[in-house]
Design a protein around this motif. Structure first.
Motif, PDB file in Angstrom:
ATOM      1  N   TYR A  14      19.136  -2.129 -42.233  1.00  0.00           N
ATOM      2  CA  TYR A  14      19.258  -0.982 -43.261  1.00  0.00           C
ATOM      3  C   TYR A  14      18.499  -0.801 -44.461  1.00  0.00           C
ATOM      4  O   TYR A  14      18.238  -2.114 -44.928  1.00  0.00           O
ATOM      5  CB  TYR A  14      21.060  -1.313 -43.603  1.00  0.00           C
ATOM      6  CG  TYR A  14      21.591  -0.395 -44.515  1.00  0.00           C
ATOM      7  CD1 TYR A  14      21.955   0.915 -44.310  1.00  0.00           C
ATOM      8  CD2 TYR A  14      21.739  -0.518 -46.154  1.00  0.00           C
ATOM      9  CE1 TYR A  14      22.331   1.847 -45.197  1.00  0.00           C
ATOM     10  CE2 TYR A  14      22.035   0.257 -46.911  1.00  0.00           C
ATOM     11  CZ  TYR A  14      22.647   1.351 -46.502  1.00  0.00           C
ATOM     12  OH  TYR A  14      23.019   2.412 -47.531  1.00  0.00           O
ATOM     13  N   ARG A  15      18.315   0.331 -44.935  1.00  0.00           N
ATOM     14  CA  ARG A  15      17.595   0.408 -45.936  1.00  0.00           C
ATOM     15  C   ARG A  15      18.256   1.411 -46.925  1.00  0.00           C
ATOM     16  O   ARG A  15      18.497   2.516 -46.522  1.00  0.00           O
ATOM     17  CB  ARG A  15      16.131   0.812 -46.153  1.00  0.00           C
ATOM     18  CG  ARG A  15      15.254  -0.087 -45.085  1.00  0.00           C
ATOM     19  CD  ARG A  15      13.753   0.167 -45.321  1.00  0.00           C
ATOM     20  NE  ARG A  15      13.566   1.699 -45.173  1.00  0.00           N
ATOM     21  CZ  ARG A  15      13.610   2.178 -43.699  1.00  0.00           C
ATOM     22  NH1 ARG A  15      13.512   1.636 -42.784  1.00  0.00           N
ATOM     23  NH2 ARG A  15      13.308   3.410 -43.516  1.00  0.00           N
ATOM     24  N   PRO A  16      18.907   1.153 -48.053  1.00  0.00           N
ATOM     25  CA  PRO A  16      19.866   2.359 -48.724  1.00  0.00           C
ATOM     26  C   PRO A  16      18.952   3.416 -49.299  1.00  0.00           C
ATOM     27  O   PRO A  16      17.721   3.274 -49.499  1.00  0.00           O
ATOM     28  CB  PRO A  16      20.248   1.490 -50.041  1.00  0.00           C
ATOM     29  CG  PRO A  16      19.264   0.330 -50.416  1.00  0.00           C
ATOM     30  CD  PRO A  16      18.754   0.044 -48.972  1.00  0.00           C
ATOM     31  N   LEU A  35      24.618   7.223 -42.551  1.00  0.00           N
ATOM     32  CA  LEU A  35      24.170   8.474 -43.387  1.00  0.00           C
ATOM     33  C   LEU A  35      23.995   8.109 -44.830  1.00  0.00           C
ATOM     34  O   LEU A  35      23.441   8.773 -45.558  1.00  0.00           O
ATOM     35  CB  LEU A  35      25.192   9.499 -43.360  1.00  0.00           C
ATOM     36  CG  LEU A  35      25.311  10.392 -41.900  1.00  0.00           C
ATOM     37  CD1 LEU A  35      26.324  11.435 -42.067  1.00  0.00           C
ATOM     38  CD2 LEU A  35      23.906  10.828 -41.516  1.00  0.00           C
ATOM     39  N   GLY A  36      23.928   6.759 -45.311  1.00  0.00           N
ATOM     40  CA  GLY A  36      23.537   6.347 -46.475  1.00  0.00           C
ATOM     41  C   GLY A  36      22.229   5.515 -46.204  1.00  0.00           C
ATOM     42  O   GLY A  36      21.588   5.279 -47.304  1.00  0.00           O
ATOM     43  N   ALA A  53      15.397   7.635 -38.341  1.00  0.00           N
ATOM     44  CA  ALA A  53      14.502   6.778 -38.061  1.00  0.00           C
ATOM     45  C   ALA A  53      15.133   5.702 -36.900  1.00  0.00           C
ATOM     46  O   ALA A  53      14.278   5.220 -36.203  1.00  0.00           O
ATOM     47  CB  ALA A  53      13.551   6.154 -39.120  1.00  0.00           C
ATOM     48  N   PHE A  54      16.420   5.635 -36.998  1.00  0.00           N
ATOM     49  CA  PHE A  54      17.041   4.507 -36.081  1.00  0.00           C
ATOM     50  C   PHE A  54      16.586   3.434 -36.150  1.00  0.00           C
ATOM     51  O   PHE A  54      16.539   2.548 -35.207  1.00  0.00           O
ATOM     52  CB  PHE A  54      17.007   5.302 -34.761  1.00  0.00           C
ATOM     53  CG  PHE A  54      17.855   6.691 -34.620  1.00  0.00           C
ATOM     54  CD1 PHE A  54      19.220   6.661 -34.751  1.00  0.00           C
ATOM     55  CD2 PHE A  54      17.036   7.676 -34.200  1.00  0.00           C
ATOM     56  CE1 PHE A  54      19.523   7.979 -34.558  1.00  0.00           C
ATOM     57  CE2 PHE A  54      17.587   8.976 -34.064  1.00  0.00           C
ATOM     58  CZ  PHE A  54      18.701   9.067 -34.370  1.00  0.00           C
TER      59      PHE A  54
END
Length: 397
Positions: A252-254, A240-241, A247-248
């Motif tokens: 990871y993109r913050p 959730l961050g 988009a799954f």
């Protein structure tokens, strides 16, 4: 002016109990049970998973964050709720360290809450043997801001005695030294005025089950100064961050700003209870609360010292240097507190010898103080604490 008689009526306090432990767990707001029941029945029960959209569940962490932010002097959009205080400590310190990769020391003091120190110890072990947690006496913090310190991590109000650090002065000294600050507001939020923006603080964390009355297990909060919000890299890069959770993406993109400090699924039932508690705070002025808490703690200290000569004040005598709690030392403090609780005066005990009392004007008044002192004086003068049943240590003290 805050109407404290009106706020007291908004809490469901047991008959015959003087509750001086809101600095550990706040009492139940009267509206919370109905609010939670409505959420369970009408939202979870009827909306099922569509409640995330229809009932606005996904927006609760930042909505509650902004409401808490008003009590701690935070800029809008700089606070988010969720997870636990220990998790938020880890997040804040890890992000602060990442901003100063050439420095390897976290400085704290031995008045800090042990869990904060435990979390940092674990974090630093994972980063490598060249990292160090340096713990000094509270009065020696400023002198230990050396040029290898990356992060200064302090609890503003000492959980045992109520002694207060000067946030503004220490933050200024830290910044002059090129050091980031992480402030734990567990015993500050809802107890004393806090001005994170005015103090130019970098990170802050806190819990909502103490003075904010969110209930046992209520979520924690984290503050990140807006100037750092898009620079801070979350070590706990939770779903959730992510910039786009649904988009799954495998990478990871913050997220933007404070959203990146979200980790796991929000505890909606607990946040619903917290929202009912925050409604009470909407009717109170934190400066009125602080002024009244000083009146109550000063009265308590004066009356206890005049009736219980065997107790020694552990808290600062100057109310400007003390949070909204009062602590006394006594060799058999645990037994004294158990005797008090048995008589309907609830405080708590902190090892090795401290009996601790919290004063929350939202529901504590002068009559409660007088009743508590009268009971304590009787227990002390007649050695009523000296009974076998009061010597047995419970799991939670």
């Amino acid at each position: 002016m805050t109407d404290f008689a009106a706020t007291k009526a908004k809490f469901d306090l047991p008959e015959g109990v003087v509750y001086l432990d809101g600095n550990s767990l706040g009492p139940l707001p009267r509206a919370a049970a109905a609010r939670v029941n409505e959420m369970l029945v009408s939202e979870w029960g009827q909306m099922l998973i569509t409640g995330w959209n229809k009932a606005g569940w996904m927006a609760l962490p930042t909505g509650l964050g902004d409401r808490i932010g008003q009590l701690i002097g935070a800029e809008p959009g700089s606070v988010v709720t969720g997870d636990t205080l220990s998790i938020k400590v880890y997040q804040a310190v890890a992000s602060a360290l990442d901003l100063y990769p050439d420095r390897k020391v976290v400085l704290s003091d031995n008045g800090n809450f042990p869990s904060d120190l435990y979390m940092v110890e674990g974090l630093l072990r994972s980063l490598g043997s060249d990292y160090e947690l340096r713990v000094v006496a509270p009065e020696d913090v400023a002198d230990n801001l050396t040029d290898d310190v990356a992060v200064l991590m302090l609890t503003e109000v000492d959980y045992r005695t109520g002694r207060m650090h000067d946030m503004k002065t220490l933050t200024e000294l830290a910044h002059a030294n090129g050091t980031m600050t992480v402030w734990d507001l567990a015993h500050s939020a809802g107890a004393i005025p806090v001005d994170l923006a005015g103090c130019n603080a970098d990170f802050a964390v806190g819990c909502t089950y103490k003075y904010l009355n969110g209930g046992p297990g209520a979520p924690a909060f984290i503050y990140v100064a807006p100037r750092l919000a898009d620079k801070a890299q979350p070590a706990l890069s939770g779903w959730l961050g992510h910039e786009a959770p649904f988009a799954f993406d495998l990478d990871y993109r913050p997220g933007h700003g404070i959203e990146r400090m979200r980790v796991g699924t929000p505890p909606i039932i607990q946040m619903t209870a917290l929202s009912a508690a925050m409604d009470i705070w909407d009717t109170a002025d934190i400066h009125d609360v602080r002024a009244k808490s000083i009146e109550l703690t000063e009265l308590f200290i004066h009356r206890v010292e005049s009736t219980c000569p065997d107790l020694t004040l552990a808290s600062p005598r100057d109310p400007a240097r003390r949070g909204s709690q009062v602590s006394f030392r006594f060799e058999n403090g645990y037994a004294v507190m158990q005797a008090l609780i048995a008589r309907g005066v609830i405080g708590d005990f902190r090892a090795p010898d401290i009996i601790r009392f919290g004063f929350t004007p939202l529901y504590i008044d002068e009559h409660d103080v007088e009743q508590a002192v009268e009971t304590l004086a009787d227990i002390m003068s007649n050695r009523l604490w000296d009974a076998p049943e009061y010597m047995v240590r419970q799991r939670v003290t």
